[in-house]
Write an enzyme that holds these catalytic residues in place. Structure first.
Site, PDB file in Angstrom:
ATOM      1  N   ASP A  35     -21.322 -10.103   7.682  1.00  7.91           N
ATOM      2  CA  ASP A  35     -22.026 -11.360   7.422  1.00  7.91           C
ATOM      3  C   ASP A  35     -23.314 -11.134   6.649  1.00  7.91           C
ATOM      4  OD1 ASP A  35     -23.672 -10.222   9.407  1.00  7.91           O
ATOM      5  OD2 ASP A  35     -24.309 -12.218  10.045  1.00  7.91           O
ATOM      6  N   GLU A  36     -23.390 -10.012   5.931  1.00 10.14           N
ATOM      7  CA  GLU A  36     -24.691  -9.643   5.385  1.00 10.14           C
ATOM      8  C   GLU A  36     -24.531  -8.812   4.116  1.00 10.14           C
ATOM      9  OE1 GLU A  36     -26.687  -7.537   8.500  1.00 10.14           O
ATOM     10  OE2 GLU A  36     -28.098  -6.648   7.100  1.00 10.14           O
ATOM     11  N   ASP A  70     -27.891 -13.233   5.048  1.00  7.21           N
ATOM     12  CA  ASP A  70     -27.364 -12.927   6.388  1.00  7.21           C
ATOM     13  C   ASP A  70     -26.939 -14.249   7.027  1.00  7.21           C
ATOM     14  OD1 ASP A  70     -28.616 -10.817   9.070  1.00  7.21           O
ATOM     15  OD2 ASP A  70     -27.042 -12.303   9.101  1.00  7.21           O
TER      16      ASP A  70
HETATM   17  P1  TTP Z   1     -25.941 -10.234  13.065  1.00 11.29           P
HETATM   18  O1  TTP Z   1     -26.166 -10.710  11.664  1.00 11.29           O
HETATM   19  O2  TTP Z   1     -26.762  -9.115  13.580  1.00 11.29           O
HETATM   20  O3  TTP Z   1     -26.156 -11.448  14.078  1.00 11.29           O
HETATM   21  P2  TTP Z   1     -25.774 -12.952  13.923  1.00 11.29           P
HETATM   22  O4  TTP Z   1     -25.235 -13.275  12.572  1.00 11.29           O
HETATM   23  O5  TTP Z   1     -24.861 -13.301  15.066  1.00 11.29           O
HETATM   24  O6  TTP Z   1     -27.131 -13.682  14.173  1.00 11.29           O
HETATM   25  P3  TTP Z   1     -28.396 -13.788  13.217  1.00 11.29           P
HETATM   26  O7  TTP Z   1     -28.532 -15.254  12.922  1.00 11.29           O
HETATM   27  O8  TTP Z   1     -29.535 -13.273  14.026  1.00 11.29           O
HETATM   28  O9  TTP Z   1     -28.101 -12.990  11.991  1.00 11.29           O
HETATM   29  O10 TTP Z   1     -24.419  -9.829  13.268  1.00 11.29           O
HETATM   30  C1  TTP Z   1     -23.357 -10.520  12.630  1.00 11.29           C
HETATM   31  C2  TTP Z   1     -22.134 -10.593  13.520  1.00 11.29           C
HETATM   32  O11 TTP Z   1     -21.732  -9.292  13.929  1.00 11.29           O
HETATM   33  C3  TTP Z   1     -22.400 -11.357  14.796  1.00 11.29           C
HETATM   34  O12 TTP Z   1     -22.184 -12.753  14.664  1.00 11.29           O
HETATM   35  C4  TTP Z   1     -21.442 -10.719  15.760  1.00 11.29           C
HETATM   36  C5  TTP Z   1     -21.297  -9.312  15.276  1.00 11.29           C
HETATM   37  N1  TTP Z   1     -22.109  -8.404  16.135  1.00 11.29           N
HETATM   38  C6  TTP Z   1     -21.498  -7.823  17.257  1.00 11.29           C
HETATM   39  O13 TTP Z   1     -20.302  -8.007  17.494  1.00 11.29           O
HETATM   40  N2  TTP Z   1     -22.256  -7.008  18.057  1.00 11.29           N
HETATM   41  C7  TTP Z   1     -23.580  -6.755  17.811  1.00 11.29           C
HETATM   42  O14 TTP Z   1     -24.232  -6.035  18.579  1.00 11.29           O
HETATM   43  C8  TTP Z   1     -24.205  -7.368  16.668  1.00 11.29           C
HETATM   44  C9  TTP Z   1     -25.660  -7.139  16.375  1.00 11.29           C
HETATM   45  C10 TTP Z   1     -23.421  -8.180  15.873  1.00 11.29           C
HETATM   46 MG    MG Z   2     -26.216 -12.632  10.843  1.00 14.48          MG
END
Ligand code: TTP
Ligand code: MG
Length: 355
Positions: A104-105, A9
């Protein structure tokens, strides 16, 4: 052999890209989202901004109150998409068993890559290195023996983490895990559980499977397994399966309806088990047979809805079999399949777009 699953992730994905592309934003609270005047919400916040309490899905107006000196940036979805493609290509250069779950995952099944001198954690480190080299972005990796635990571990040491959950640390970890962190426990269930005195993995662990079924219905058995670190679900790569079927060839030709239907019932169960492992359901049910002289026959029904339950499959197969089977012609093989399967569409999904 026990599986080796990775969950990777990206860290604060959109915000990290913005910081990478604009050095002025490095080390600063960055909030990717709409303008405060609009009714937009925060897509993501850099780790610096999270310290102020800003998080995804929060209205941007609220973020402004919490973090007035933050850097508010409009999202650039094209850039995020291009980075995502690079990252997914790196995953696929290691294995075809890649299941993207968001931009991103992804989950990777790397069981076949592991050797005595090449543990899964080393492979995870290589992938992290490749992503950093190709994109200048950090991610967090979780390594374990199933998807649930891999995902749990990737979140444990963000950012730039590499965490392994193994048989030696799994129990303690799960016992202290807040109940809301178990998959499938949303806010509503979490509240209900807390009212019931279930606050963490330990409380969950104490309940029998029957008690959990009584309290949480269909989700009971899964919760029972999660509390024990069990998760049999497989890494689903994007190759969408057209159908899932099972068949049996008899040692001696059969002509007894009751006997054949009992076998169809077993096959329906096996097909259903496999469907649920892949989280699939379908609406085209087929029964096929080979008669004693190898003549193949089959009959299909298209339902107006999708099914995956063993009894539902069997009931349709029962009708198909009865109309297909010629009482004068014994059969040597029978098969059951469910087709036109529906699976979550991973790469075609629209990016979160709240703005
Ligand atoms: P996530 O992997 O949930 O969050 P993140 O990568 O920003 O942070 P983390 O380090 O905790 O993993 O989501 C990936 C991307 O998806 C995030 O950068 C932006 C988008 N996203 C949104 O647009 N709205 C949302 O509610 C979420 C959860 C994510
Ligand atoms: Mg993320």
């Amino acid at each position: 052999m026990e599986r080796r699953i990775l969950h990777i992730d990206m860290d604060a994905f959109y915000a990290q890209i913005e910081q990478r592309d604009n050095p002025r934003l490095k080390g600063k609270p960055v909030i990717v989202g709409g303008k405060s005047s609009s009714r937009g919400v925060v897509a993501t916040a850099s780790y610096e901004a999270r310290k102020f309490g800003v998080h995804s899905a929060m209205p941007v107006n609220r973020a402004h109150q919490l973090c007035p000196d933050g850097y508010y940036v409009r999202p650039r979805f094209d850039v995020y998409r291009a980075e995502s493609e690079k990252i997914m290509a790196i995953f696929r250069s290691y294995t075809e068993h890649v299941q993207p779950v968001a931009f991103d995952e992804a989950y990777l099944d790397i069981t076949h890559l592991v050797r005595r001198d090449m543990p899964a954690s080393q492979i995870a480190a290589f992938i992290k290195r490749d992503i950093l080299e190709a994109t200048c972005l950090t991610c967090s990796a979780g390594v374990s023996y199933n998807k649930f635990l891999a995902k749990l571990s990737s979140g444990m040491n963000k950012p730039d983490g590499l965490t392994v959950i193994h048989h030696g640390n799994v129990h303690d970890l799960l016992m202290s895990l807040p109940i809301g962190a178990f998959p499938g426990v949303g806010q509503v269930t979490e509240e209900k559980m807390k009212q019931d005195g279930i606050h963490n993995g330990q409380d969950l662990f104490k309940l029998s499977e029957n008690e959990l079924i009584k309290k949480f219905g269909k989700r009971g058995p899964r919760l029972y397994q999660y509390a024990r670190g069990i998760d049999h679900s497989v890494v689903k790569s994007e190759r969408i399966r057209k159908s899932i079927g099972k068949e049996t060839t008899f040692e001696v030709d059969k002509n007894d309806d009751e006997e054949i239907l009992a076998i169809i019932r077993q096959l329906s169960q096996q097909v259903s088990d496999k469907l649920s492992r892949y989280d699939l359901s379908g609406d085209v049910i087929t029964v096929k047979m080979k008669e004693f002289d190898f003549r193949a026959t089959s009959k299909q029904l298209k339902l107006p809805y999708r099914i995956s339950d063993a009894t539902d499959i069997y009931n349709v197969c029962y009708d198909l079999y009865t109309s297909l089977k010629n009482p004068d012609r014994p059969i040597r093989l029978v098969g059951v399949s469910v087709g036109n399967l529906e699976e979550r569409q991973f790469m075609n999904m629209t990016i979160y777009d709240f703005i």
